[in-house]
Design a protein around this motif. Structure first.
Motif, PDB file in Angstrom:
ATOM      1  N   UNK A 216      -6.140  16.070 -52.858  1.00 34.73           N
ATOM      2  CA  UNK A 216      -7.062  15.165 -52.335  1.00 34.73           C
ATOM      3  C   UNK A 216      -6.817  13.741 -53.233  1.00 34.73           C
ATOM      4  N   UNK A 217      -6.356  13.825 -54.331  1.00 34.89           N
ATOM      5  CA  UNK A 217      -6.136  12.421 -55.060  1.00 34.89           C
ATOM      6  C   UNK A 217      -4.749  11.998 -54.605  1.00 34.89           C
ATOM      7  N   UNK A 218      -3.851  13.048 -54.388  1.00 36.89           N
ATOM      8  CA  UNK A 218      -2.401  12.575 -54.025  1.00 36.89           C
ATOM      9  C   UNK A 218      -2.542  11.992 -52.555  1.00 36.89           C
ATOM     10  N   UNK A 219      -3.187  12.800 -51.833  1.00 35.69           N
ATOM     11  CA  UNK A 219      -3.515  12.359 -50.340  1.00 35.69           C
ATOM     12  C   UNK A 219      -4.043  10.906 -50.359  1.00 35.69           C
ATOM     13  N   UNK A 220      -5.332  10.641 -50.982  1.00 33.60           N
ATOM     14  CA  UNK A 220      -5.804   9.327 -50.774  1.00 33.60           C
ATOM     15  C   UNK A 220      -5.231   8.252 -51.216  1.00 33.60           C
ATOM     16  N   UNK A 221      -4.366   8.460 -52.238  1.00 32.71           N
ATOM     17  CA  UNK A 221      -3.521   7.483 -53.005  1.00 32.71           C
ATOM     18  C   UNK A 221      -2.407   6.859 -52.045  1.00 32.71           C
ATOM     19  N   UNK A 223      -2.519   7.389 -48.493  1.00 35.48           N
ATOM     20  CA  UNK A 223      -2.996   6.744 -47.482  1.00 35.48           C
ATOM     21  C   UNK A 223      -2.940   5.517 -47.445  1.00 35.48           C
ATOM     22  N   UNK A 224      -3.529   4.976 -48.663  1.00 33.99           N
ATOM     23  CA  UNK A 224      -3.629   3.565 -48.676  1.00 33.99           C
ATOM     24  C   UNK A 224      -2.292   2.919 -48.880  1.00 33.99           C
ATOM     25  N   UNK A 225      -1.581   3.673 -49.862  1.00 31.08           N
ATOM     26  CA  UNK A 225      -0.112   2.870 -50.071  1.00 31.08           C
ATOM     27  C   UNK A 225       0.780   2.827 -49.019  1.00 31.08           C
ATOM     28  N   UNK A 226       0.748   3.953 -48.051  1.00 33.55           N
ATOM     29  CA  UNK A 226       1.576   4.104 -46.755  1.00 33.55           C
ATOM     30  C   UNK A 226       1.196   3.634 -45.514  1.00 33.55           C
ATOM     31  N   UNK A 227      -0.244   3.620 -45.343  1.00 31.36           N
ATOM     32  CA  UNK A 227      -0.671   2.788 -44.179  1.00 31.36           C
ATOM     33  C   UNK A 227      -1.188   3.657 -43.008  1.00 31.36           C
ATOM     34  N   UNK A 228      -1.602   3.376 -41.991  1.00 37.75           N
ATOM     35  CA  UNK A 228      -2.154   4.174 -40.961  1.00 37.75           C
ATOM     36  C   UNK A 228      -0.962   4.912 -40.124  1.00 37.75           C
TER      37      UNK A 228
END
Length: 244
Positions: A216-221, A223-228
């Motif tokens: 979850x921590x890897x994915x949330x970071x 998501x914000x870094x790479x975008x929609x």
């Protein structure tokens, strides 16, 4: 529990936490692993809720730290969803696996069509929808989404994303933040139902949650870094694999 089981649960949990935070449907992995390790389907379903709860504490904290979480809208959508989740969880104590597996495959394929059709709706938010108050129809919709989530967590992330993106106007990154916030609110309520019916293996659930948190921590970071756009392609890939 031996070291092979521990490693298997943590690794599968990492995949589940990553997939659930960025998309949805990751619980097909954890449910399969838990049943492979000998848990009955209903106990596997209840045990999985331990990891889901802890996973979303981590995911919400990360999205909040990155300032992409709309708490206010998430809270109002979570109220009907949580009420629905209680009903779904009460039904889930007598889980019909065959029917649900077929239903999941159909939901996944429908969701893939929806996300491929007019993709810009998923990549760019609509400010006018975000600023609107939660409508009665949205409350009804999220009540039924919550009922499904209470029944079987697997795949509910897609339904939540569709409701948040298409109904409330958020892009996929901010929609994911609201999604995990809603699940975090209903997760302990659902867990209490499964605990009351004695359908939770705490040891397996806690070990599984270690991997879920990391994922979850890897994915949330990411998501914000790479975008929609990145999140959209992850969702498409996961849907194809899960439906298959």
């Amino acid at each position: 529990m031996n070291w092979i089981e521990v490693a298997l649960l943590i690794f599968s949990g990492l995949l589940v936490g990553f997939i659930n935070t960025l998309a949805g449907g990751g619980s097909i992995i954890s449910l399969s692993i838990l049943m492979f390790l000998g848990l009955p389907a209903n106990v596997a379903n209840g045990t999985n809720r331990v990891a889901i709860f802890i996973q979303n504490i981590a995911a919400v904290g990360s999205f909040r730290q990155q300032k992409v979480l709309d708490h206010k809208k998430g809270f109002w959508l979570a109220i009907p969803a949580t009420l629905g989740s209680v009903i779904g969880a009460l039904i889930a104590v007598d889980l019909n696996e065959e029917v649900i597996e077929k239903a999941i495959a159909v939901v996944m394929l429908v969701m893939m069509f929806v996300i491929l059709y007019k993709p810009q709706r998923w990549l760019k938010g609509k400010k006018e929808l975000q600023d609107k108050k939660v409508s009665v129809w949205q409350m009804i919709l999220f009540f039924f989404i919550g009922a499904y989530g209470g029944f079987l967590h697997m795949g509910v992330g897609y339904a939540l994303l569709a409701g948040i993106v298409l109904g409330a106007g958020y892009d996929l990154v901010r929609a994911n933040a609201i999604k995990v916030f809603i699940i975090l609110i209903w997760a302990p309520v659902i867990l209490v139902v499964f605990i009351a019916y004695g359908q939770v293996n705490y040891l397996y659930g806690i070990v599984l949650s270690i991997g879920n948190v990391i994922g979850a921590l890897i994915a949330s970071r990411l998501a914000v870094k790479k975008g929609a756009s990145f999140v959209r392609w992850v969702i498409i890939a996961v849907i194809l694999l899960t439906a298959a």
